[in-house]
Scaffold this active site. Structure first.
Site, PDB file in Angstrom:
ATOM      1  N   SER A  90       0.822  -1.195   0.000  1.00  0.00           N
ATOM      2  CA  SER A  90       0.000   0.000   0.000  1.00  0.00           C
ATOM      3  C   SER A  90       0.860   1.251   0.000  1.00  0.00           C
ATOM      4  O   SER A  90       1.880   1.320   0.671  1.00  0.00           O
ATOM      5  CB  SER A  90      -0.894  -0.032   1.230  1.00  0.00           C
ATOM      6  OG  SER A  90      -1.080   1.260   1.747  1.00  0.00           O
ATOM      7  N   LYS A  91       0.427   2.215  -0.787  1.00  0.00           N
ATOM      8  CA  LYS A  91       1.197   3.451  -0.859  1.00  0.00           C
ATOM      9  C   LYS A  91       1.213   4.155   0.487  1.00  0.00           C
ATOM     10  O   LYS A  91       2.201   4.734   0.885  1.00  0.00           O
ATOM     11  CB  LYS A  91       0.555   4.386  -1.888  1.00  0.00           C
ATOM     12  CG  LYS A  91       0.481   3.767  -3.253  1.00  0.00           C
ATOM     13  CD  LYS A  91      -0.242   4.680  -4.229  1.00  0.00           C
ATOM     14  CE  LYS A  91      -0.479   3.909  -5.517  1.00  0.00           C
ATOM     15  NZ  LYS A  91      -0.877   4.739  -6.619  1.00  0.00           N
ATOM     16  N   ARG A  92       0.093   4.098   1.142  1.00  0.00           N
ATOM     17  CA  ARG A  92      -0.033   4.802   2.413  1.00  0.00           C
ATOM     18  C   ARG A  92       0.756   4.127   3.512  1.00  0.00           C
ATOM     19  O   ARG A  92       1.497   4.756   4.248  1.00  0.00           O
ATOM     20  CB  ARG A  92      -1.519   4.853   2.832  1.00  0.00           C
ATOM     21  CG  ARG A  92      -2.348   5.755   1.989  1.00  0.00           C
ATOM     22  CD  ARG A  92      -2.218   7.218   2.466  1.00  0.00           C
ATOM     23  NE  ARG A  92      -2.717   8.151   1.454  1.00  0.00           N
ATOM     24  CZ  ARG A  92      -3.981   8.315   1.148  1.00  0.00           C
ATOM     25  NH1 ARG A  92      -4.888   7.596   1.767  1.00  0.00           N
ATOM     26  NH2 ARG A  92      -4.350   9.170   0.223  1.00  0.00           N
TER      27      ARG A  92
END
Length: 549
Positions: free
Chosen positions: A294-296
RNA sequence: GGCUCCAUGGUCAAGCGGUCAAGACACCGCCCUUUCACGGCGGUAACCCGGGUUCGAUUCCCGGUGGAGUCACCA
């Protein structure tokens, strides 16, 4: 209903026809079997390993077939756009060896199938939207957010599939007059695709990675143009990849579920389908379970992380290729020095189950890769890295090129090269004892040797140490000290009769090693001292006396 | 929840109806050795479960289970 009239009402400014665009962007003149691939990132300013993973597949496929690999910026969502993201993206990809033939560049755009920014292709999308409207296959929809929410609530309470479809699509058959009225009263609207598909019917496509896929038809009247007139991804993808003559669409499996939409759109426009290749997502261990990167949540999977740590781009490439194509490792074992370009990459060898990112494996590959580089190459690589991430170290290195090269040359080359260099940050720590400012005693003196003996060893050593000795002569002196103090000259003797000796020559030389390097583990001590020079060796011994009291 | 994809050791993975079920990483042991690294040898460890089909299923089919993805005027 006169759909032509409706189309002209909605898109009065659009004069070009689909035929015009077909002529502007004719099929590419490429050799038989050439593949055209593309990378279509949205400029959010964040790229991670997963993006690079896909980019390698695109790049290999195009370039090994004498095809074309282009970069298209998918900036249809202004909310997510980040300033300066495109150059950053291009630079990051370049850093890891991904180069484009066509499309967006740092200077501008290149190629005959542009514009390559979706935000500049408004007229093109509108033209094809107009075309669909004129054929009754798309229509304006004035549903507000609240109305859509209501529909959804009702669907949920009735346990029906959510969305705008079939009888729920209640702006499908507005009369021309109703449309005119709503528009003139300023109501905003979107253009929706009029779906004639049914969940009951299934269709089959051959996926380049997964083989035969069977899915239900799309029955949703999806939005193709937002109220701003900007296309949704679905519509932009179909129009662009047709007009840009993409032959292979490689994308993550998160797109699998919208494949029916894309297929329906291609059919509606009477265009041939590209070959879809849905790759797996890269997974990460999160506690007990796997999950998609996940980018976050996973900033450490950002490409920037690998640059910061100083992983060599080749290493990242090799690693990605090993998880990208299951037979790459086999190829590498058989051809240790071959270029990556010689490996024949195929989509059907791509994994179709989630791949867990494995740092151990990356590190191992990184060791192999660095072991094959020359000392000069590593020095240059370190320097470039340090300039950006550790300016202090870059300064330190500046006047010490010759010494650095000697350090990096220890056990380099030959049949059995050392493999203990992984990434820049680690390398600097690994060799830090050469520099007085970074020298630290990190380990304990061997417990087999008493404090008294430790001092005695050091004392005698510094008296007999002669920089001019060759390795053999140097070690012979250590043997002498070893024997004089009652330690075994041969470790095997000590193992056989541990009672007869205090320890063995390994313990004795480790006392010296610790004094010189601050560590019990190091490359060959004689070589280290040759590089350090007499003065530094004496300094370290003197400091050792201070440290141990 | 609907739909879809996936399922071989701790991880990545070969395998396409009959194998003592490859290999790599990691881990452990031994050898080499003044330490480490390298190298060599060896070891622990796997076909999710249940039904079929078949002389025979890890492999084919069905059903579970588990994991993942997706259900936006985001891509």
């Amino acid at each position: 209903m006169d759909y032509n009239k409706l189309a002209n009402l909605l898109f009065p400014q659009i004069k070009k026809t689909p035929e015009d665009y077909e002529a502007i962007y004719p099929p590419r003149n490429l050799p038989e079997g050439a593949k055209v691939t593309r990378l279509g990132p949205s400029p959010t300013g964040f790229i991670h390993l997963g993006n690079l993973y896909g980019a390698f597949a695109d790049e290999r496929l195009a370039h090994q077939s004498n095809g074309v690999f282009f970069l298209r910026i998918e900036d249809t969502d202004d909310k997510r756009e980040v300033q300066g993201a495109v150059p950053m993206l291009i630079n990051a990809l370049h850093h890891f060896g991904v180069h484009f033939d066509e499309g967006a560049t740092i200077e501008g755009e290149t190629g005959n199938y542009g514009p390559y920014y979706q935000s500049k292709r408004g007229d093109i999308y509108q033209c094809f939207a107009k075309h669909l409207v004129s054929k009754g296959m798309a229509y304006p929809c004035f549903l507000t957010e609240e109305e859509i929410a209501e529909i959804r609530n009702e669907q949920e309470s009735k346990k029906l599939n959510p969305g705008i479809y079939g009888t729920w699509a209640n702006h499908r058959d507005l009369t021309f007059e109703e449309v005119v009225e709503r528009i003139s009263s300023g109501q905003p609207y979107v253009i929706r695709f009029r779906s004639n598909g049914s969940l009951e019917n299934h269709f089959t496509v051959i996926d380049g990675i997964r083989g035969e896929l069977t899915m239900p038809e799309n029955d949703q009247d999806v939005v193709i143009l937002k109220k701003t007139g900007i296309p949704t991804y679905h519509f932009a993808h179909v129009v662009d990849d047709h007009l840009m003559r993409t032959t292979h669409v490689i994308r993550g499996e998160e797109w699998l579920s919208s494949l029916p939409i894309h297929v329906a759109l291609f059919h509606a426009l009477e265009w041939p389908l590209p070959t879809y290749c849905h790759s797996t997502v890269l997974m990460k261990m999160d506690g007990e379970t796997k999950r998609k990167l996940s980018k976050r949540k996973d900033p450490e999977l950002s490409l920037e992380y690998y640059k910061q740590e100083g992983y060599h781009p080749y290493a990242v490439r090799e690693y990605l290729l090993t998880i990208l194509n299951s037979n790459f490792e086999e190829f590498r074992l058989a051809n240790p020095t071959a270029s990556i370009d010689e490996f024949e990459f195929t989509t059907d060898k791509m994994s179709n189950s989630g791949t867990l990112f494995d740092l151990d494996k990356l590190n191992d590959i990184s060791k192999e890769v660095l072991a094959k580089l020359s000392a000069e190459e590593i020095f240059f690589f370190l320097l470039q890295w340090a300039k950006v991430y550790q300016p202090g170290l870059a300064e330190l290195m500046a006047g010490k090129e010759e010494q650095m090269l000697r350090i990096l040359s220890i056990d380099r080359g030959g049949n059995k090269p050392r493999k203990d260099l992984i990434y820049c940050r680690q390398i600097f720590h690994f060799i830090s004892y050469f520099f007085d400012d970074h020298f630290m005693v990190e380990d304990d003196y061997p417990k087999e040797v008493s404090l008294k003996d430790t001092k005695e060893i050091l004392n005698r050593y510094i008296q007999v140490y002669d920089e001019a000795d060759n390795q053999e002569a140097w070690f012979e002196k250590i043997r002498t000290i070893t024997a004089d103090l009652g330690y075994a000259v041969k470790p095997k003797d000590f193992k056989k009769n541990p009672d007869q000796y205090k320890g063995h020559v390994g313990h004795v030389s480790n006392v010296i090693r610790l004094a010189i390097t601050g560590r019990t583990n190091s490359p060959d001590l004689w070589e280290i001292q040759q590089i350090m020079g007499l003065q530094q060796v004496r300094g370290r011994i003197a400091q050792a006396f201070q440290d141990i009291g």
